[in-house]
Design a protein around this motif. Sequence first.
Motif, mmCIF file in Angstrom:
data_model
loop_
_atom_site.group_PDB
_atom_site.id
_atom_site.type_symbol
_atom_site.label_atom_id
_atom_site.label_comp_id
_atom_site.label_asym_id
_atom_site.label_seq_id
_atom_site.Cartn_x
_atom_site.Cartn_y
_atom_site.Cartn_z
ATOM 1 N N LEU A 68 0.861 -1.201 0.037
ATOM 2 C CA LEU A 68 0.040 0.140 -0.057
ATOM 3 C C LEU A 68 0.807 1.226 0.022
ATOM 4 O O LEU A 68 0.744 2.398 -0.521
ATOM 5 N N LYS A 69 1.952 1.103 0.578
ATOM 6 C CA LYS A 69 2.926 2.115 0.530
ATOM 7 C C LYS A 69 3.509 2.927 -0.831
ATOM 8 O O LYS A 69 3.769 3.888 -1.267
ATOM 9 N N LYS A 70 3.365 1.654 -1.719
ATOM 10 C CA LYS A 70 3.771 2.014 -3.141
ATOM 11 C C LYS A 70 2.883 2.708 -3.939
ATOM 12 O O LYS A 70 2.908 3.062 -4.814
ATOM 13 N N LEU A 71 1.705 2.934 -3.253
ATOM 14 C CA LEU A 71 0.564 3.884 -4.132
ATOM 15 C C LEU A 71 0.691 5.232 -3.483
ATOM 16 O O LEU A 71 -0.232 6.022 -4.013
ATOM 17 N N GLU A 72 1.754 5.615 -2.858
ATOM 18 C CA GLU A 72 1.779 7.026 -2.362
ATOM 19 C C GLU A 72 1.673 7.936 -3.383
ATOM 20 O O GLU A 72 1.534 9.140 -3.137
ATOM 21 N N SER A 73 2.191 7.442 -4.605
ATOM 22 C CA SER A 73 2.569 8.523 -5.661
ATOM 23 C C SER A 73 1.246 8.932 -6.303
ATOM 24 O O SER A 73 1.136 9.994 -7.120
ATOM 25 N N PHE A 74 0.051 7.998 -5.867
ATOM 26 C CA PHE A 74 -1.140 8.679 -6.652
ATOM 27 C C PHE A 74 -1.848 9.432 -5.886
ATOM 28 O O PHE A 74 -2.057 9.351 -4.490
ATOM 29 N N ASP A 75 -2.640 10.658 -6.323
ATOM 30 C CA ASP A 75 -3.564 11.330 -5.651
ATOM 31 C C ASP A 75 -4.679 10.607 -4.917
ATOM 32 O O ASP A 75 -5.188 11.157 -3.966
ATOM 33 N N CYS A 76 -5.165 9.663 -5.526
ATOM 34 C CA CYS A 76 -6.472 9.142 -5.484
ATOM 35 C C CYS A 76 -6.470 7.620 -5.512
ATOM 36 O O CYS A 76 -5.987 7.215 -6.627
ATOM 37 N N VAL A 77 -7.038 7.166 -4.479
ATOM 38 C CA VAL A 77 -6.870 5.703 -4.778
ATOM 39 C C VAL A 77 -8.460 4.825 -4.644
ATOM 40 O O VAL A 77 -9.040 5.191 -3.709
ATOM 41 N N TYR A 78 -8.836 4.291 -5.936
ATOM 42 C CA TYR A 78 -10.007 3.911 -5.932
ATOM 43 C C TYR A 78 -10.077 2.261 -5.812
ATOM 44 O O TYR A 78 -9.479 1.649 -6.296
ATOM 45 N N ILE A 79 -10.833 2.022 -4.462
ATOM 46 C CA ILE A 79 -10.789 0.565 -4.131
ATOM 47 C C ILE A 79 -12.153 -0.083 -4.627
ATOM 48 O O ILE A 79 -13.288 0.244 -4.490
ATOM 49 N N ALA A 80 -12.028 -1.055 -5.784
ATOM 50 C CA ALA A 80 -12.860 -1.846 -6.079
ATOM 51 C C ALA A 80 -12.878 -3.305 -5.610
ATOM 52 O O ALA A 80 -12.496 -4.133 -6.612
ATOM 53 N N PHE A 81 -13.117 -3.671 -4.479
ATOM 54 C CA PHE A 81 -13.075 -4.996 -3.959
ATOM 55 C C PHE A 81 -14.205 -5.967 -4.163
ATOM 56 O O PHE A 81 -15.041 -5.559 -4.695
#
Lengths: 350, 331
Positions: A264-277
């Motif tokens: 999850l730390k690797k997603l820090e570069s994105f402004d917004c994280v859409y979770i579609a589980f």
Amino acid sequence: MPNPAVLPPEFASLAPQVRFVQQKNANEFSSSCPRCGGDIHEDGSWPDRFTIWRSSRRGEPLGLCLRGCGHRWSVNKQDQIWTPDELAEFRQKQSEAEAAYLAQVEQRLIELSEKIETQKVYIRYHDEGMENQAALDYWERRGIPEEWQRYLMLGCIENYKVTGKLSTYESMALTIPVWSEVERIENIKLRVAEPKNDNDRYRNYYKSGSQHLYKPWHRTRNCRHVVLLEGEIKAAVALIRGGCNQEQYETIGVQSKQPEARLLKKLESFDCVYIAFDPDAYRRTQYIDPSTGEVKPGKIAVLEVAKQIGLERVRLVLPPRERKFDDAILEGYNFANAVRMAIKPERLTR
Amino acid sequence: MPFNPAAYALTPDQALEKLEKRRAFEREHEHLAVPFFVKGLEDIVPKQYPGETSFILSRSHEGKSTTLKAWATVCEQEVTKKNADALTIEVSHEDTAEISTEQQLSRYDNEMQFLSSQRIYIGRSFGMSQDDIADLHLTNIARTLNYVRNEQFAEKKRFAGIFYDYIQRTPFDPERRNMTDDKQLRLQMRDNTIRLCHAATTFECPLVFASQAPLKQSYTLYSPEMPIPGSGDTDESKDIFQLPDRAYGWWCVNLKYPTPGTLVESGNWRFQSAPNLFFVRCLKFRYYQPDPKKPHYAPIGRIFPVFADEKSNFYYDPDFHKRSLIGVDNA
């Protein structure tokens, strides 16, 4: 599940002060903290903030509150409160240990990736898969057309020996090279075509000891947003058929509804994280309180992931009526619209 | 806020500047201009731009709700086709959420398409209390629209269109619930019309509402044989016609001529009735500038025969139109 244990004799003086003692291994125990306490967690697991080593690095028994309340127990000083300096030093050491661990994992993955590129078994399985009509049909059925099968290097192992939960048997297994977020293959995911048990469906070809992110569009883009889906096939189907603007939205698969914090730390570069589980990740779990036998509400997986990423940066894409997103997309569901209609995490429980 | 007269008194230069801004706005929001809901008339009846209000006028049970639902679907599908991020809003005082959903579902190929449509239904639900239903007056509808736009989703939303069914059925404002005379009722209608027109401006989207035409007394029907309502036939208040930008009269042939194949003759019109035959009459087009290259297509005052398909979507049959007009070359 809790693993109840009795405190080792050298910690006998702690016994009246702690509860929920569990044994982790021969040397390590955990319990509630003599100072800041701790109760059964929402998911039914026991508090483990106070860690007890029968033999610490110095070779002596040691107890330590990892939650950071400052309580330390040793043979000589049994109620010591850490000074701020000691606490800072401890945290510093903790973060160094964490960094060392991450570097170790990273190094292991690099080596594994090099091994994969040397062995190139995924290419062999891909070539075999392109000759195998059953495999081609399987991917088509799952929503991945042939040109995308080529791009994703999908393939198959015709007679894969499944060491299953209940039995060992042979089945065709579909192969998915796991392209990571840095566009290298970190593993090969296997989807057993005819599993005899639900638990037999997925296997990793290599034992990496880690989860991976799966980036089906394995070329560098500068997207501001990322859509996280549960599983490689869902990520691929969402990329191919989801209809999201490819310049704006990266599509990434995770291998569990509780991805490792490292990933999850690797997603820090994105402004917004859409979770579609999958739908079950949006439901609150329940657990039975062992002390009272009562059924109590547990946690909601997507909210736990959202908290780790940072609630402000997370959007939740709600799955349609108990359907998984890839199935829904194949039935005509407009995934891009669902992403547009995502909600903030706090609205899920309102 | 103190009144600022300078905002209202415009020199030609200022007025031209506003016109240029308006044209730029139209270019910028071309993707949110809602096409007319009748397939085949999209190029004849001009698109409706954000900020514009129109209404469909028809007598009871002649298809107001059906046309609004069909229009909302056209709007939503247009937005999805253009991959745009905008919600289509349906407000209904006529149906319940359950009935409306059943009707709208049939317009999509399958349930999954419907589930992923960018539409919001605002209205009653089955089992709702009388008090709760009465609470859905225009002030609370505006609040609900604000909630949908600003709070319901993670990002602030744009509306592709608001479809409002229908103005006379709107619950009265609390202060008018004990109305004792017609004048108060008329004022309520006037207020509602004004606020609906304002909503199109506030929410920067096209707004379409339905209005009832009276059953007993009509003033401006097209003809006794073809009773398509006209400008003087809005129930309760003339303001309903006067304030919006566009108006369409709507007539269901089947209600007057229930036997299929009945010959209807009126002026130049000569056609046989059919259960799925309707007529739309273009009554009003504020802002509409006819294209000098295609003056023939100016729709103001024109009447078009329209058919409903099995999904209650509407289409125009130009051949039927030509056949139905005697001695008119250019139907």
